[in-house]
Enzyme design. Sequence first.
Site, mmCIF file in Angstrom:
data_model
loop_
_atom_site.group_PDB
_atom_site.id
_atom_site.type_symbol
_atom_site.label_atom_id
_atom_site.label_comp_id
_atom_site.label_asym_id
_atom_site.label_seq_id
_atom_site.Cartn_x
_atom_site.Cartn_y
_atom_site.Cartn_z
ATOM 1 N N GLY A 1 1.185 7.740 -11.686
ATOM 2 C CA GLY A 1 0.614 8.440 -10.533
ATOM 3 C C GLY A 1 1.131 9.870 -10.416
ATOM 4 O O GLY A 1 1.101 10.647 -11.370
ATOM 5 N N TYR A 2 1.619 10.217 -9.229
ATOM 6 C CA TYR A 2 2.049 11.580 -8.920
ATOM 7 C C TYR A 2 3.511 11.844 -9.287
ATOM 8 O O TYR A 2 4.067 12.883 -8.914
ATOM 9 C CB TYR A 2 1.853 11.844 -7.421
ATOM 10 C CG TYR A 2 0.411 11.749 -6.960
ATOM 11 C CD1 TYR A 2 -0.409 12.871 -6.936
ATOM 12 C CD2 TYR A 2 -0.144 10.536 -6.552
ATOM 13 C CE1 TYR A 2 -1.727 12.791 -6.516
ATOM 14 C CE2 TYR A 2 -1.462 10.443 -6.122
ATOM 15 C CZ TYR A 2 -2.246 11.568 -6.114
ATOM 16 O OH TYR A 2 -3.549 11.487 -5.700
ATOM 17 N N ASP A 3 4.145 10.934 -10.000
ATOM 18 C CA ASP A 3 5.577 11.086 -10.321
ATOM 19 C C ASP A 3 5.934 12.441 -10.948
ATOM 20 O O ASP A 3 6.984 13.005 -10.604
ATOM 21 C CB ASP A 3 6.039 9.964 -11.257
ATOM 22 C CG ASP A 3 6.328 8.672 -10.509
ATOM 23 O OD1 ASP A 3 6.469 8.716 -9.273
ATOM 24 O OD2 ASP A 3 6.429 7.619 -11.166
ATOM 25 N N ASP B 1 0.872 -1.171 0.000
ATOM 26 C CA ASP B 1 0.000 0.000 0.000
ATOM 27 C C ASP B 1 0.907 1.218 0.000
ATOM 28 O O ASP B 1 1.911 1.249 0.720
ATOM 29 C CB ASP B 1 -0.915 0.013 1.226
ATOM 30 C CG ASP B 1 -2.081 0.972 1.021
ATOM 31 O OD1 ASP B 1 -2.786 0.841 0.013
ATOM 32 O OD2 ASP B 1 -2.279 1.873 1.853
ATOM 33 N N SER B 2 0.591 2.174 -0.820
ATOM 34 C CA SER B 2 1.526 3.282 -0.982
ATOM 35 C C SER B 2 0.777 4.564 -1.312
ATOM 36 O O SER B 2 -0.415 4.531 -1.629
ATOM 37 C CB SER B 2 2.522 2.959 -2.109
ATOM 38 O OG SER B 2 1.809 2.635 -3.291
#
Length: 199
Positions: free
Chosen positions: A159-161, A75-76
């Site tokens: 994702g949010y990279d 989970d991250s």
Amino acid sequence: MTLRLEPGARLVAATHNPGKARELAELLGERFEVVTAGQLGLAEPDEPETTFAGNAMVKARAAADASGLVAIADDSGLCVAALEGAPGVHSARWAGPGRDFAHAMALVESRLAESEDDDRTAWFVCALAVAWPKGPVVVFEGRVDGTLTFPPRGNRGFGYDPIFIPNGRKQTFGEMRPEAKDVISHRAKAFEALKASLF
Ligand code: IMP
């Protein structure tokens, strides 16, 4: 009792997300036979907890008990200091059902503007849990610290990279080569901790 993962063991990667299944299989694949929760037709549990570790443990526990195999779950998410740690465990949810991360990143930017706090400190966290069927569960965490930048930069990663610059670097995770991200990422650090303890 000393907990160990013996080479050659059959493990279930407790995820229905094909991207994560691939990452977990890459991390574990040489040493173990990895099947996914999706392949075994296991139900996808909710993520009811308020911490990454709690959610990873719930997912690993459910997959281990349902399959009879040792299970590993992740989970991250992204935590933003000026937003009191949000989006945090809700990182995927901020992107909505269509997994629209352009929208999620814009939401981070607008929440920051509303907060009137100019602190752009942020960090990614990854919790990796390993559960034995009807047995113990252990969890390992990794974290990478950095700052946020807007507009998003780079089209690598996910994702949010594109809005995250790890400390000591100039490029966002979205601009970095995957091999460069993989050695400093939260996931890599959590996996190092897991290896040191269980291999
Ligand atoms: P989970 O499936 O609840 O663990 O959702 C994790 C979410 O956190 C992902 O969908 C991404 O939005 C975000 N996230 C986690 N790790 C990363 C990363 O390495 N880069 C960018 N976004 C990440």
